[in-house]
Design an enzyme around this catalytic site. Sequence first.
Site, PDB file in Angstrom:
ATOM      1  CB  CYS A  35      -1.426   0.170   1.071  1.00  8.42           C
ATOM      2  SG  CYS A  35      -0.155   0.179   3.175  1.00  8.42           S
ATOM      3  CB  CYS A 104      -3.559  -0.407   9.552  1.00  8.98           C
ATOM      4  SG  CYS A 104      -4.598  -1.068   7.184  1.00  8.98           S
TER       5      CYS A 104
HETATM    6 FE1  FES Z   1      -1.968   0.409   4.196  1.00 15.98          FE
HETATM    7 FE2  FES Z   1      -3.519   0.837   6.008  1.00 15.98          FE
HETATM    8  S1  FES Z   1      -3.702   0.220   3.488  1.00 15.98           S
HETATM    9  S2  FES Z   1      -1.378   1.018   5.940  1.00 15.98           S
END
Ligand code: FES
Length: 130
Positions: A35, A104
């Site tokens: 991400c 996360c």
């Molecule tokens: Fe990457 Fe939350 S989407 S840390």
Amino acid sequence: MALYSEKVMDHFRNPRNVGIIEDADGVGEVGNAKCGDIMKMYLKIKDDIIEDVKFETFGCGSAIASSSMATELIKGKPVSEALKLTNKAVAEALDGLPDYKMHCSVLAEEAIKNALDDYYARHPDIAREE
Ligand code: FES
């Protein structure tokens, strides 16, 4: 049911302990390659107690809420407790995260562990607790 708990929304909107500690005793930075989110934790440790902790998170709402909750969970606690903090405990303290957002909370656990690794690396005289 709402996707995010009230606690997640609260810590996302009003994150606790945001910032940096200039003279930190340990700093840890982690990122998630998928991400692209990044989290940095700063620890001030005295007499084996986490006296202060601050974070900077460039990331999603769950990462911000997880960082905020993780700092609250270790502030004022002995280093040995901070070493045991798991992402699951962070997520539980937030009254849960959606499955696909659990990674996360992993960032928060890893950032704190990295900061503690850095603390021990800077203080070779201090025996590591497990
Ligand atoms: Fe990457 Fe939350 S989407 S840390």
